[in-house]
Design a protein around this motif. Structure first.
Motif, short mmCIF file in Angstrom:
data_model
loop_
_atom_site.label_atom_id
_atom_site.label_comp_id
_atom_site.label_asym_id
_atom_site.label_seq_id
_atom_site.Cartn_x
_atom_site.Cartn_y
_atom_site.Cartn_z
N HIS A 73 100.71 -16.70 65.00
CA HIS A 73 99.48 -16.36 64.28
C HIS A 73 98.27 -16.37 65.19
O HIS A 73 97.33 -15.61 64.99
N PHE A 108 106.81 -9.43 55.30
CA PHE A 108 105.59 -9.70 54.53
C PHE A 108 105.51 -8.71 53.37
O PHE A 108 105.82 -7.54 53.53
N ALA A 112 100.65 -7.38 49.15
CA ALA A 112 99.70 -8.49 49.27
C ALA A 112 98.68 -8.28 50.38
O ALA A 112 97.81 -9.11 50.61
N GLN A 114 95.48 -7.39 52.34
CA GLN A 114 94.08 -7.27 51.93
C GLN A 114 93.29 -6.59 53.03
O GLN A 114 93.47 -6.90 54.20
N ASP A 171 93.67 -12.25 59.66
CA ASP A 171 94.52 -13.38 59.25
C ASP A 171 95.95 -12.87 59.14
O ASP A 171 96.31 -12.23 58.16
N GLN A 173 98.85 -14.51 58.91
CA GLN A 173 99.73 -15.12 57.91
C GLN A 173 99.49 -14.58 56.51
O GLN A 173 100.42 -14.43 55.73
N ASN A 174 98.22 -14.30 56.18
CA ASN A 174 97.90 -13.85 54.83
C ASN A 174 97.70 -12.35 54.71
O ASN A 174 97.34 -11.85 53.65
N GLY A 175 97.90 -11.65 55.82
CA GLY A 175 97.85 -10.19 55.75
C GLY A 175 96.47 -9.63 55.51
O GLY A 175 96.31 -8.71 54.71
N VAL A 176 95.46 -10.19 56.20
CA VAL A 176 94.10 -9.67 56.03
C VAL A 176 93.71 -8.85 57.26
O VAL A 176 93.76 -9.33 58.39
#
Ligand SMILES: [Zn+2]
Ligand SMILES: [Zn+2]
Length: 474
Positions: A73, A108, A112, A114, A171, A173-176
């Protein structure tokens, strides 16, 4: 004894460690941490952890070098790439969001993802999947591409199909992702080209380090970005666009290989079926190159004191080279010869990668027969592997010693020089008081009598009919 039911898995420990780090970690420190959390009863605990680190599916770390790791990450944090908007982006506001996959954790959930603008405000989008059925000899499979409709965000910006979409991983890990538009008038093509070249070179270096001549995108891309100078600077193109233009690679969504590497049968079928060109291993030959002489020194791999020097023209073929080598080494005629280019690999270990050039049968035919010498693209000092007789596997290393203009009136290919032979005498003739050069070694008799026994042509024909005999190469 720790209670095994409450003992965390290696994956959990590694994930927790990765999340707590803000930079690289030495391998030694990582092992100490893991062993403290999960004592190992293995004979060599450090080795056990190292193995786990390599095997653990979805390891959160990459190796920056053999002794240093970095959480993925962090490697991907701030990674940037560009994609041309193209017609569908400019006219319909559609961006293929599935192409962001390799910049996200494995598997992923695309839904999700963003997107935010340069100020960090969310970009509204609606998603649409487009499935495509692909028919192959191995059956039908379905490929789904996911498109994001960004027209509400793009329209006010008056984009054209020549503009680029710049994407920054905010980001991992969170797919931003952060999106920006770079109008083509503001673009610096020279700088972009240099950045593309840099990314390609980094990926090539990682491929050169790989032990099995391929790398996994989800692992290699973070390593490349971790090594990319000025990560926040001018974004290179999406890695697939970069590699497509570069020419040294063959790739799919998951792995990257050498363009001139060996094809698996499935890859071969896939390329044929989808009408893609087969890997190009040969270079165009100029008229001037056709008339140059290539001087090779061919030595037996397992006994380099036995060698031959031959000259051949750049316009001549592997069939011609095979013929002159068979003649020079006095090999039997009725076997195949095969050629490989030995490409040195960069990196810590000195090794070669073998690029298949093809084979030549005793009639001078075969898939390598028409390959011209100059087309192989050898430079002085570079090498070929030549195997004669795929049964006995007589392996030779050919070194290109020099390239120079042909001499008038000389017929090529030709033999130039050879090692000074040290002949063996025929043992049967010697027993009869004669001295004759032996041409054969009888393996059967040699192993029965536990000594090397050599025979001339006449003597091998009498009494060794069912024996295993091999030619002696002087
Ligand atoms: Zn004899
Ligand atoms: Zn014998």
């Amino acid at each position: 004894m720790p209670d095994p039911s409450s003992s965390p898995t290696y994956e959990t420990i590694l994930n927790e460690l990765a999340a707590s780090l803000t930079g690289p970690i030495p391998l030694d420190d990582l092992m100490q941490y893991v062993l403290a959390r999960k004592p190992s009863s293995a004979k060599n605990p450090r080795q056990a952890v190292r193995e786990k680190l390599r095997q653990t599916y979805r390891s959160p770390f990459i190796f920056l070098d053999p002794k240093t790791l970095l959480p993925i990450h962090l490697a991907m944090q701030g990674a940037r790439f560009r994609m041309p908007l193209g017609r569908s982006g400019a006219e319909r506001g559609q961006i293929e969001i599935s192409r962001f996959d390799s910049y996200l954790p494995l598997h992923f959930n695309r839904e999700a993802v963003q997107l935010v603008d340069a100020k960090g405000n969310p970009i509204a989008m609606s998603l649409r999947s487009i499935s495509q059925k692909i028919d192959t000899l191995l059956g039908m499979y379905e490929e789904t591409a996911l498109f994001a409709d960004l027209s509400a965000w793009l329209r006010p910006q008056k984009v054209t199909r020549h503009d680029d979409l710049l994407v920054t991983v905010l980001d991992w890990q969170n797919g931003v992702f952060q999106l920006e538009i770079e109008p083509h008038k503001k673009r610096n093509p020279t700088l972009i080209q240099a950045r593309d070249r840099l990314l390609a070179d980094l990926l090539y270096a990682i491929l050169e380090e790989a032990y099995d001549e391929r790398i996994w995108v989800h692992n290699a891309l973070p390593v490349a970005y971790a090594r990319l100078p000025d990560k926040a600077g001018c974004p290179p193109h999406h890695w697939q666009i970069v590699l497509q233009k570069d020419g040294r690679f063959r790739f799919d969504d998951h792995q990257i290989k050498y363009a001139d590497g060996r094809l698996s049968p499935i890859e071969y079928i896939f390329l044929e079926q989808t009408g893609q060109p087969l890997p190009r291993r040969l270079q165009p030959v100029t008229k001037a190159q056709e008339k140059l002489v290539y001087r090779f020194k061919a030595a037996l791999k397992h006994n380099p004191r036995i060698w031959r020097q031959v000259e051949i023209l750049g316009g001549q073929t592997l069939a011609d080279l095979n013929a002159i080598l068979v003649d020079a080494f006095n090999h039997e005629f009725d076997h195949m010869g095969g050629f490989w280019k030995l490409v040195p690999r960069q990196g810590a270990r000195t090794r070669y990668r073998e690029v298949e050039l093809g084979s030549v049968d005793p009639l001078g035919e075969g898939d390598g027969a028409d390959v011209r010498i100059a087309a192989i693209g050898l430079k002085e000092g570079e090498q070929l592997k030549y195997v004669f007789d795929f049964g006995d596997w007589i392996e030779h290393t050919l070194t290109l010693e020099a390239i120079y203009p042909a001499e008038e009136g000389v017929s090529y290919p030709r033999k130039v020089a050879r090692n000074k032979p040290r002949y063996f005498d025929c043992v049967t003739c010697r027993e009869n008081g004669k001295k004759t050069i032996a041409l054969w070694s009888c393996i059967t008799c040699s192993s029965e009598q536990a000594r090397d026994l050599y025979y001339c042509d006449d003597c091998i024909a009498r009494g060794h009919e069912d024996h295993y005999v091999v030619e002696i190469i002087y």
